[in-house]
Scaffold this motif. Structure first.
Motif, PDB file in Angstrom:
ATOM      1  N   HIS A 121       0.853  -1.192   0.000  1.00  0.00           N
ATOM      2  CA  HIS A 121       0.000   0.000   0.000  1.00  0.00           C
ATOM      3  C   HIS A 121       0.887   1.240   0.000  1.00  0.00           C
ATOM      4  O   HIS A 121       1.268   1.756   1.047  1.00  0.00           O
TER       5      HIS A 121
ATOM      6  N   HIS B 263      -7.453  -9.266  -9.699  1.00  0.00           N
ATOM      7  CA  HIS B 263      -7.251  -8.918  -8.288  1.00  0.00           C
ATOM      8  C   HIS B 263      -7.766  -7.516  -7.965  1.00  0.00           C
ATOM      9  O   HIS B 263      -7.667  -6.599  -8.789  1.00  0.00           O
TER      10      HIS B 263
ATOM     11  N   THR C 191      -8.221  -4.713  -4.308  1.00  0.00           N
ATOM     12  CA  THR C 191      -8.251  -4.335  -2.906  1.00  0.00           C
ATOM     13  C   THR C 191      -9.162  -3.125  -2.784  1.00  0.00           C
ATOM     14  O   THR C 191      -9.499  -2.493  -3.787  1.00  0.00           O
TER      15      THR C 191
ATOM     16  N   GLU D  61     -10.184  -8.828  -1.942  1.00  0.00           N
ATOM     17  CA  GLU D  61      -9.156  -9.769  -1.508  1.00  0.00           C
ATOM     18  C   GLU D  61      -8.331  -9.220  -0.357  1.00  0.00           C
ATOM     19  O   GLU D  61      -7.759  -9.985   0.424  1.00  0.00           O
ATOM     20  N   ARG D  62      -8.205  -7.885  -0.298  1.00  0.00           N
ATOM     21  CA  ARG D  62      -7.446  -7.231   0.767  1.00  0.00           C
ATOM     22  C   ARG D  62      -8.198  -5.985   1.205  1.00  0.00           C
ATOM     23  O   ARG D  62      -9.013  -5.442   0.461  1.00  0.00           O
TER      24      ARG D  62
ATOM     25  N   ILE E 275      -7.981 -12.423   5.137  1.00  0.00           N
ATOM     26  CA  ILE E 275      -8.010 -11.205   4.332  1.00  0.00           C
ATOM     27  C   ILE E 275      -6.959 -10.241   4.876  1.00  0.00           C
ATOM     28  O   ILE E 275      -7.038  -9.827   6.033  1.00  0.00           O
ATOM     29  N   PRO E 276      -5.963  -9.896   4.083  1.00  0.00           N
ATOM     30  CA  PRO E 276      -4.869  -9.064   4.584  1.00  0.00           C
ATOM     31  C   PRO E 276      -5.324  -7.646   4.927  1.00  0.00           C
ATOM     32  O   PRO E 276      -6.177  -7.062   4.245  1.00  0.00           O
TER      33      PRO E 276
ATOM     34  N   GLU F 213      -3.932  -3.933   5.081  1.00  0.00           N
ATOM     35  CA  GLU F 213      -2.829  -3.085   4.625  1.00  0.00           C
ATOM     36  C   GLU F 213      -2.710  -1.908   5.602  1.00  0.00           C
ATOM     37  O   GLU F 213      -3.175  -0.799   5.341  1.00  0.00           O
TER      38      GLU F 213
ATOM     39  N   ARG G 114      -3.989 -11.241   9.428  1.00  0.00           N
ATOM     40  CA  ARG G 114      -2.859 -11.135   8.495  1.00  0.00           C
ATOM     41  C   ARG G 114      -2.514  -9.649   8.342  1.00  0.00           C
ATOM     42  O   ARG G 114      -2.967  -8.965   7.423  1.00  0.00           O
TER      43      ARG G 114
ATOM     44  N   THR H 128      -0.055  -6.416   7.660  1.00  0.00           N
ATOM     45  CA  THR H 128       1.099  -6.035   6.856  1.00  0.00           C
ATOM     46  C   THR H 128       1.467  -4.588   7.180  1.00  0.00           C
ATOM     47  O   THR H 128       0.612  -3.795   7.583  1.00  0.00           O
TER      48      THR H 128
ATOM     49  N   ASN I  28       3.808 -12.088   5.443  1.00  0.00           N
ATOM     50  CA  ASN I  28       2.368 -11.843   5.299  1.00  0.00           C
ATOM     51  C   ASN I  28       2.087 -11.049   4.020  1.00  0.00           C
ATOM     52  O   ASN I  28       1.155 -11.356   3.269  1.00  0.00           O
TER      53      ASN I  28
ATOM     54  N   SER J 102       0.315 -12.197   0.243  1.00  0.00           N
ATOM     55  CA  SER J 102      -0.886 -11.479  -0.176  1.00  0.00           C
ATOM     56  C   SER J 102      -0.694 -10.700  -1.464  1.00  0.00           C
ATOM     57  O   SER J 102      -1.608  -9.998  -1.902  1.00  0.00           O
TER      58      SER J 102
END
Length: 363
Positions: free
Chosen positions: A21, A206, A208, A230-231, A263-264, A266, A295, A297, A334, A338
């Motif tokens: 990010h 993909h 986010t 997804e994130r 689900i990560p 950010e 998860r 990050t 992590n 992702s």
């Protein structure tokens, strides 16, 4: 050497890092802003030297309001309207991240904001990716290789998200890794852009979503349940669904789902403080979420506005929460797990770059 390397800013710079990010228009060098402004005749900058301009960006962004924080981007976006400006900013972004020890970076920006000089959306992406490739080559020559991936952002207050989603799919095999929506959250829920997210899912692409930064749990719920992200970009307000009990933290339905589905999050510590999402670094929910095995990050968000780097963000967390090298390695892995690149590439970076790099620091 035997035993772990002391954890300092200098040693953290040597650690391989991954950022998911980072905003292209939030990471310019102050000197570059000045030079590009002069080249295009932009005369609205609030300072005339690099040091004063850097201080202005930092102080103006440190407002406690996401809306006021976003106003600072008017100046950086203004100097990113030409092929030369876009290529230079993208090239320097790659060089700066690589010099800080970042080995994998996903950098996002909104192409729709760079059309004032007559460029098309595709031309904006073309020149930006060309700049990333130049930066990658320069970083490799300097002995600090980095893998750059571009994410295309649609502004959530505008009506071009489907168009930007289509642009993302069109460029996904040529340097673009995914799609995002960003901008002020209040009044602009993710569900307004369902058409774009449906298109991304239909094309197995993909994406986010900025959610749970300035607005609370409903934004996260929509991003996950309705849009299928997804994130989560930021996602700090997931703590609204976590309560204390005699048996320890109790997770609600949304928090449980986000954790169970891996689900990560950010998370961007310095930026989250600047925008008022959290009151201070020591009150940031990063540690709570990490201990609950979300998860998590570590990310920069906007390096210019926050006057930060990935190494700075990691050092702040380490000093605040007592993290060591194994923790920083876990947060980095992590992020790589992702990433919006194919699994073999993620695995190669984890096994051949990240783990060996931290093994050296662990002694």
């Amino acid at each position: 050497m035997t035993g772990p390397t002391p954890l300092t800013l200098a040693s953290i710079r040597q650690a391989p890092k991954a950022v998911l990010h980072d905003h292209l228009d939030g990471g310019l060098r102050p000197a570059t802003v000045l030079e590009l402004a002069t080249a295009i005749g932009y005369d609205q900058l609030p300072a005339s030297d690099a040091e004063s301009l850097a201080a202005w960006f930092r102080d103006a962004a440190d407002s406690g309001s996401l809306e006021r924080y976003l106003e600072t981007f008017a100046h950086t976006v203004a100097v990113m309207q030409t092929p030369e400006g876009l290529r230079r900013v993208a090239r320097e972004c790659a060089e700066d991240l690589a010099a800080d020890g970042v080995v994998y970076a996903e950098v996002r920006f909104a192409p729709e904001q760079h059309l004032e000089a007559g460029l098309t959306l595709d031309e904006v992406v073309e020149h930006t990716i060309a700049g990333f490739r130049e930066g990658e080559a320069a970083a490799a020559a300097a002995g600090t290789p980095i893998r750059m991936v571009c994410l295309l952002t649609a502004m959530r207050h505008a009506a071009r998200s489907r168009e930007i989603a289509e642009l993302t799919v069109r460029w996904r095999d040529r340097g673009v890794g995914g799609f995002d929506i960003a901008g002020a959250e209040a009044g602009y829920p993710p569900s307004r852009h369902l058409d774009a997210f449906d298109y991304m899912r239909a094309n197995l692409a993909h994406f986010t979503i900025h959610a749970g930064e300035a607005f609370g749990l409903p934004s996260i719920h929509e991003a996950v349940a309705f849009c299928g992200c997804e994130r989560l970009g930021h996602g700090v307000r997931i703590t609204d669904d976590i309560t204390d009990s005699a048996d320890g933290p109790k997770l609600g339905v949304v928090a449980n789902y986000v954790r169970d589905m891996r689900i990560p999050l950010e998370l961007c510590p310095s930026s989250n403080v600047q925008t008022g999402a959290v009151p201070s670094i020591d009150k940031h929910p990063f540690d709570v979420l990490a201990r609950l095995r979300f998860r998590v990050t570590v990310n920069t968000d906007n390096r210019l506005m926050s006057d930060t780097t990935m190494s700075n963000e990691m050092l702040k967390l380490a000093e605040t929460f007592g993290y060591g090298w194994t923790d920083l390695e876990r947060f980095t892995i992590n992020a790589m797990k992702s990433a919006f690149i194919p699994f073999p590439e993620r695995l190669r970076l984890i096994d051949e770059v990240i783990k060996p790099g931290y093994a050296v620091l662990l002694g």
